[in-house]
Design a protein around this motif. Structure first.
Motif, short mmCIF file in Angstrom:
data_model
loop_
_atom_site.label_atom_id
_atom_site.label_comp_id
_atom_site.label_asym_id
_atom_site.label_seq_id
_atom_site.Cartn_x
_atom_site.Cartn_y
_atom_site.Cartn_z
N ASP A 5 33.48 40.29 52.06
CA ASP A 5 33.06 41.14 53.18
C ASP A 5 34.14 42.18 53.48
O ASP A 5 33.83 43.36 53.71
N ASP A 6 35.40 41.76 53.47
CA ASP A 6 36.50 42.71 53.71
C ASP A 6 36.57 43.74 52.59
O ASP A 6 36.81 44.92 52.85
N LEU A 7 36.36 43.33 51.39
CA LEU A 7 36.39 44.24 50.25
C LEU A 7 35.25 45.24 50.35
O LEU A 7 35.43 46.44 50.13
N GLU A 8 34.07 44.76 50.70
CA GLU A 8 32.90 45.63 50.83
C GLU A 8 33.12 46.69 51.92
O GLU A 8 32.70 47.83 51.78
N LEU A 27 44.27 47.63 46.32
CA LEU A 27 43.56 48.81 45.83
C LEU A 27 43.34 48.73 44.32
O LEU A 27 42.26 49.08 43.83
N ALA A 28 44.35 48.30 43.60
CA ALA A 28 44.23 48.16 42.15
C ALA A 28 43.16 47.12 41.80
O ALA A 28 42.34 47.34 40.89
N ALA A 29 43.15 46.01 42.52
CA ALA A 29 42.15 44.97 42.28
C ALA A 29 40.75 45.48 42.64
O ALA A 29 39.78 45.22 41.91
N ALA A 30 40.64 46.22 43.74
CA ALA A 30 39.35 46.76 44.16
C ALA A 30 38.82 47.75 43.12
O ALA A 30 37.62 47.77 42.83
N LYS A 31 39.72 48.56 42.55
CA LYS A 31 39.31 49.51 41.53
C LYS A 31 38.81 48.78 40.29
O LYS A 31 37.79 49.14 39.70
N LEU A 32 39.52 47.73 39.90
CA LEU A 32 39.10 46.92 38.73
C LEU A 32 37.74 46.28 38.98
O LEU A 32 36.85 46.34 38.13
#
Length: 90
Positions: A5-8, A27-32
């Motif tokens: 939910d936080d990522l979304e 941010l790097a993990a979210a981009k991946l």
């Protein structure tokens, strides 16, 4: 799955604080993650399914087992009077 939910909602600082990592790592993990295919294999275009069709069905009725042929697999068989008649003794 705890931070989906936080990522979304792009609450990267909150994720970073909870996981004790830098916002840049989040941010790097979210981009991946955003680059992943949610339905891998669909892009191959080969959606051929091979269903297993049973030859028989086994049912338990009370203490007995009943075996039934699958009519969709086996063709119906009929005999003519000529074939059904006993052959004369030679």
């Amino acid at each position: 799955m705890r931070h989906i939910d936080d990522l979304e909602n792009r609450r990267y600082p909150q994720i970073a604080r909870t996981l004790q990592i830098s916002v840049e790592e989040v941010l790097a993990a979210a981009k991946l993650i955003s680059g992943l295919d949610p339905r891998p294999g669909v892009s191959t275009g080969r959606m051929t399914f091979h269903y297993i069709i049973p030859d028989i069905f086994v049912y338990k009725i009370g203490d007995d087992y009943v075996v039934v042929l699958n009519d969709e697999v086996f063709p119906t068989c009929a005999s003519t009077p000529f074939i059904a008649a006993p052959s004369p003794a030679r």
